[in-house]
Design a protein around this motif. Structure first.
Motif, PDB file in Angstrom:
ATOM      1  N   MET A   1      40.765 122.693  -3.074  1.00  0.00           N
ATOM      2  CA  MET A   1      42.094 122.752  -3.667  1.00  0.00           C
ATOM      3  C   MET A   1      42.982 121.699  -3.023  1.00  0.00           C
ATOM      4  O   MET A   1      43.054 121.597  -1.787  1.00  0.00           O
ATOM      5  CB  MET A   1      42.714 124.145  -3.468  1.00  0.00           C
ATOM      6  CG  MET A   1      44.040 124.363  -4.171  1.00  0.00           C
ATOM      7  SD  MET A   1      44.789 125.960  -3.740  1.00  0.00           S
ATOM      8  CE  MET A   1      45.507 125.545  -2.136  1.00  0.00           C
TER       9      MET A   1
ATOM     10  N   ARG B   1      37.983 129.174 -11.976  1.00  0.00           N
ATOM     11  CA  ARG B   1      39.099 128.561 -12.699  1.00  0.00           C
ATOM     12  C   ARG B   1      38.695 128.533 -14.164  1.00  0.00           C
ATOM     13  O   ARG B   1      37.761 127.834 -14.555  1.00  0.00           O
ATOM     14  CB  ARG B   1      39.378 127.129 -12.209  1.00  0.00           C
ATOM     15  CG  ARG B   1      39.864 127.030 -10.780  1.00  0.00           C
ATOM     16  CD  ARG B   1      41.171 127.733 -10.544  1.00  0.00           C
ATOM     17  NE  ARG B   1      42.212 127.300 -11.470  1.00  0.00           N
ATOM     18  CZ  ARG B   1      43.428 127.848 -11.507  1.00  0.00           C
ATOM     19  NH1 ARG B   1      43.740 128.842 -10.702  1.00  0.00           N
ATOM     20  NH2 ARG B   1      44.324 127.407 -12.373  1.00  0.00           N
TER      21      ARG B   1
ATOM     22  N   ALA C   1      35.542 126.920  -8.173  1.00  0.00           N
ATOM     23  CA  ALA C   1      36.269 125.991  -7.305  1.00  0.00           C
ATOM     24  C   ALA C   1      36.026 126.300  -5.832  1.00  0.00           C
ATOM     25  O   ALA C   1      36.144 127.445  -5.403  1.00  0.00           O
ATOM     26  CB  ALA C   1      37.757 126.053  -7.612  1.00  0.00           C
TER      27      ALA C   1
ATOM     28  N   ARG D   1      36.763 117.646 -10.967  1.00  0.00           N
ATOM     29  CA  ARG D   1      38.085 117.738 -10.348  1.00  0.00           C
ATOM     30  C   ARG D   1      39.123 117.734 -11.464  1.00  0.00           C
ATOM     31  O   ARG D   1      39.073 116.892 -12.359  1.00  0.00           O
ATOM     32  CB  ARG D   1      38.315 116.573  -9.387  1.00  0.00           C
ATOM     33  CG  ARG D   1      39.639 116.646  -8.646  1.00  0.00           C
ATOM     34  CD  ARG D   1      39.764 115.515  -7.633  1.00  0.00           C
ATOM     35  NE  ARG D   1      38.833 115.688  -6.526  1.00  0.00           N
ATOM     36  CZ  ARG D   1      37.785 114.920  -6.286  1.00  0.00           C
ATOM     37  NH1 ARG D   1      37.513 113.893  -7.103  1.00  0.00           N
ATOM     38  NH2 ARG D   1      36.991 115.138  -5.255  1.00  0.00           N
TER      39      ARG D   1
ATOM     40  N   TRP E   1      42.074 121.218  -8.477  1.00  0.00           N
ATOM     41  CA  TRP E   1      40.924 122.067  -8.167  1.00  0.00           C
ATOM     42  C   TRP E   1      39.644 121.243  -8.240  1.00  0.00           C
ATOM     43  O   TRP E   1      39.471 120.422  -9.141  1.00  0.00           O
ATOM     44  CB  TRP E   1      40.832 123.226  -9.151  1.00  0.00           C
ATOM     45  CG  TRP E   1      42.080 124.049  -9.203  1.00  0.00           C
ATOM     46  CD1 TRP E   1      43.111 123.925 -10.096  1.00  0.00           C
ATOM     47  CD2 TRP E   1      42.454 125.099  -8.311  1.00  0.00           C
ATOM     48  NE1 TRP E   1      44.100 124.840  -9.814  1.00  0.00           N
ATOM     49  CE2 TRP E   1      43.715 125.583  -8.722  1.00  0.00           C
ATOM     50  CE3 TRP E   1      41.823 125.690  -7.203  1.00  0.00           C
ATOM     51  CZ2 TRP E   1      44.377 126.621  -8.062  1.00  0.00           C
ATOM     52  CZ3 TRP E   1      42.475 126.729  -6.547  1.00  0.00           C
ATOM     53  CH2 TRP E   1      43.731 127.185  -6.981  1.00  0.00           C
ATOM     54  N   THR E   2      38.754 121.468  -7.290  1.00  0.00           N
ATOM     55  CA  THR E   2      37.459 120.795  -7.262  1.00  0.00           C
ATOM     56  C   THR E   2      36.366 121.858  -7.185  1.00  0.00           C
ATOM     57  O   THR E   2      36.464 122.803  -6.395  1.00  0.00           O
ATOM     58  CB  THR E   2      37.342 119.860  -6.052  1.00  0.00           C
ATOM     59  OG1 THR E   2      38.414 118.913  -6.078  1.00  0.00           O
ATOM     60  CG2 THR E   2      36.006 119.112  -6.074  1.00  0.00           C
ATOM     61  N   GLY E   3      35.341 121.700  -8.017  1.00  0.00           N
ATOM     62  CA  GLY E   3      34.254 122.669  -7.974  1.00  0.00           C
ATOM     63  C   GLY E   3      33.137 122.302  -8.923  1.00  0.00           C
ATOM     64  O   GLY E   3      33.163 121.249  -9.572  1.00  0.00           O
TER      65      GLY E   3
END
Length: 263
Positions: free
Chosen positions: A203, A219, A200, A127, A144-146
């Protein structure tokens, strides 16, 4: 605007790596400079090649882009490019909330992958709160998370010597009688394996929305926004992109943008 870009490029040629990073602005060039044969453009591209060489050769390849705090998120993340793909395959995924979505990883890998969103969510996540800088001159800060792209590539087993990652997308950005052109983008292995380069799926604490690239977007935080492909359907590990599109490494690059959009 053109004078500003040329001044920065000239400074780059004289000053080297210290000004190389600063030279990559989000300004929009004059339409005439989109002509690949324009001598001014060719001059700028040679300077851009120096930027790339300086950043790769002299600067820390693992250096992180600036990360922010939640209090710095003051506006919604502005969608860019295509925001509502009408491609049949994509609309079918939207109708099922991406239940049948699979990310295909192929090319120069030892173990080709077909990963569901559940598979991706089960992998280590990152994150980060970063700033999105658009080539048109605007920016937004978002969380952003991924999954790190490096995790996916490690799972697939990238072959030694492979040079680039190509991202194939669902969205048709240019339509024609023959079916049109879907968005595509490439990055090199240095950026692909960078700690902040993620695929990602979230969001600002929620599932990634369709206008921002659901179910999965790239990203790559040390580059401008057009490098951050949305609506990703497949990743291909390749050695060369000269035979893809017009041979410049991406949809917008094939239409005059720089391949290396470092900031």
């Amino acid at each position: 605007m053109t004078r500003k870009i040329l001044t920065r490029r000239r400074a780059l040629r004289l000053a080297g790596a210290g000004l190389a990073t600063a030279s990559m602005s989000g300004c929009k060039v004059l339409d005439s400079l989109s002509d690949l044969g324009n001598p001014v453009r060719q001059y700028m591209e040679r300077a851009n090649q120096l930027t790339f060489a300086a950043q790769r050769g002299l600067l820390d390849r693992d250096a992180l882009a600036r990360e922010f705090t939640a209090s710095d998120i003051r506006q919604p993340q502005r969608p860019n490019g295509v925001t509502n793909p009408q491609d049949a395959a994509y609309l079918e995924h939207v109708s099922t909330d991406f239940a049948n979505y699979r990310l295909v990883v192929s090319g120069r890998v030892a173990r080709p992958q077909s990963l569901s969103l559940a598979d991706l969510h089960a992998m280590p996540a990152r994150r980060q709160i970063t700033r999105h800088d658009c080539v048109e001159g605007w920016s937004c800060i978002a969380q952003w998370t991924g999954v790190p792209l490096s995790e996916v590539l490690t799972r697939a087993g990238v072959e030694a010597g492979a040079k680039y990652i190509m991202l194939h997308c669902f969205d048709t950005i240019e339509r024609s009688l023959s079916g049109g052109v879907k968005y595509y983008e490439t990055i090199d292995m240095v950026d692909a394996m960078h700690a902040q380069t993620i695929l990602a799926y979230g969001m600002n604490g929620a599932t990634l929305p369709v206008p921002n690239g659901a179910p999965l977007r790239l990203r790559v935080e040390r580059q401008l926004g057009y490098k951050m492909a949305k609506y990703i359907r497949a990743i291909e590990v390749i050695d060369d992109f000269s035979a893809i599109g017009r041979g410049r490494g991406g949809y917008w690059e094939d239409r005059g943008y720089e391949w290396y959009a470092g900031i």
